[in-house]
Design an enzyme around this catalytic site. Structure first.
Site, PDB file in Angstrom:
ATOM      1  CG  HIS A   1      -4.471   2.818  -0.666  1.00 37.39           C
ATOM      2  ND1 HIS A   1      -5.445   2.141   0.043  1.00 37.39           N
ATOM      3  CD2 HIS A   1      -3.509   3.143   0.240  1.00 37.39           C
ATOM      4  CE1 HIS A   1      -5.082   2.058   1.305  1.00 37.39           C
ATOM      5  NE2 HIS A   1      -3.912   2.663   1.451  1.00 37.39           N
TER       6      HIS A   1
ATOM      7  CG  HIS B   1       2.190  -0.091   4.407  1.00 38.34           C
ATOM      8  ND1 HIS B   1       1.935  -1.025   5.393  1.00 38.34           N
ATOM      9  CD2 HIS B   1       1.050   0.656   4.282  1.00 38.34           C
ATOM     10  CE1 HIS B   1       0.698  -0.861   5.839  1.00 38.34           C
ATOM     11  NE2 HIS B   1       0.142   0.148   5.191  1.00 38.34           N
TER      12      HIS B   1
ATOM     13  CG  ASP C   1      -2.086  -0.909   1.111  1.00 33.90           C
ATOM     14  OD1 ASP C   1      -2.105  -1.723   0.170  1.00 33.90           O
ATOM     15  OD2 ASP C   1      -2.987  -0.847   1.977  1.00 33.90           O
TER      16      ASP C   1
ATOM     17  CG  HIS D   1      -3.434   7.005   2.963  1.00 34.79           C
ATOM     18  ND1 HIS D   1      -3.691   6.946   4.313  1.00 34.79           N
ATOM     19  CD2 HIS D   1      -3.106   5.738   2.588  1.00 34.79           C
ATOM     20  CE1 HIS D   1      -3.523   5.710   4.754  1.00 34.79           C
ATOM     21  NE2 HIS D   1      -3.171   4.959   3.721  1.00 34.79           N
TER      22      HIS D   1
END
Length: 283
Positions: free
Chosen positions: A154, A248, A103, A158
């Site tokens: 995503h 990540h 991510d 964020h």
């Protein structure tokens, strides 16, 4: 006149009438094809009355290369994405199948090293990218596409989706879809809510944009920088068929995530796991 002679004459006359009709029909048909676009006669060499008709060779044309639309395959019914109430946590697959996801990227400091490791072991993974990060490094998305990885949405920056309006969520998703399509080559088919915070608007808008919501089964918590060995242990202990692992490749110092991947990936493969990407399921 004898009966046989009369019958012979009638048959001869009938043949003559039929031959004349055929000649008239042929002449009329020929007239339809010798008219030019301005409807003026165009002189052509007469074809022989007897024998096979001489055919001029067909010239190549764009039209002849195209299939007739009336005989083409039926158009497929547009595939519909389900509006889910909860995200997918696992994936279906044969045998010991697992999915690795990363991510917040792409980040030029860490993403290339992760891609290098995946390429070394010929493994594909999923990258849930943030639009603003992808806009800065479209070359990394292009590499993901070339190497067979899946790129998911995503959001753009964020945010916590549960604090945004429906219009703001749509903007976050659409902008990221656009930049992914431009850099990766196609629009994302998967999305993941930042912080794992989902709501009805997120599910509905994701489905409207043709994306499935995917969460995770195993959280490495690598964003807390717990140490490479701890990250490796969490992946190995949580490994099981259908598991989705969350790591990540951006959002902070991700050097531990890079080193951990180099440790646990070959161990998963040696243990018989098939690390791959999921397939979409349509309604």
């Amino acid at each position: 006149m004898q009966k046989d002679q009369l019958l012979t004459r009638l048959l001869t006359r009938r043949r003559a009438l039929l031959s004349g009709a055929a000649a008239v029909g042929a002449a009329g048909t020929a007239g339809l094809f010798v008219l030019g676009g301005d409807a003026e006669p165009v002189r052509r060499t007469a074809t022989p009355a007897a024998g096979s008709q001489a055919r001029r060779p067909l010239k190549p044309s764009t039209y002849r290369l195209q299939p007739l639309t009336g005989y083409g395959p039926p158009q497929a019914t547009p595939r519909r994405t389900l509006v889910r109430r909860t995200p997918l946590l696992r994936v279906s697959g044969r045998g010991r199948t697992m999915v690795l996801t990363f991510d917040d990227g792409p980040d030029p400091r860490y993403t290339p090293a992760i891609l290098d490791t995946l390429a070394e072991y010929e493994v594909r993974a999923m990258f849930f990218v943030c639009g603003e990060m992808a806009a800065a490094r479209p070359d990394l998305l292009a590499r993901m596409a070339e190497e067979g990885h899946v790129v998911g949405n995503h959001t753009w920056s964020h945010p916590l989706l549960t604090r945004l309006t429906r219009g703001q969520i749509r903007s976050q998703m659409e902008r990221t879809c656009d930049i992914v399509e431009e850099a990766y080559g196609e629009r994302p088919q998967w999305f993941r809510a930042p912080y794992g915070a989902w709501n009805r608007n997120a599910f509905q808008l994701g489905a409207e944009l043709g994306m499935e919501p995917l969460a995770w089964t195993v959280d490495t918590l690598d964003w807390t920088t717990p140490g490479t060995r701890t990250i490796v242990g969490r992946v190995e202990n949580g490994a099981a068929p259908g598991v989705v692992v969350l790591s990540h490749d951006a959002g902070g110092d991700r050097s531990q995530s890079v080193h951990a991947l180099r440790d646990y990936l070959p161990q998963l493969l040696d243990a018989g796991y098939h690390v791959t990407v999921p397939r979409r399921q349509y309604a």
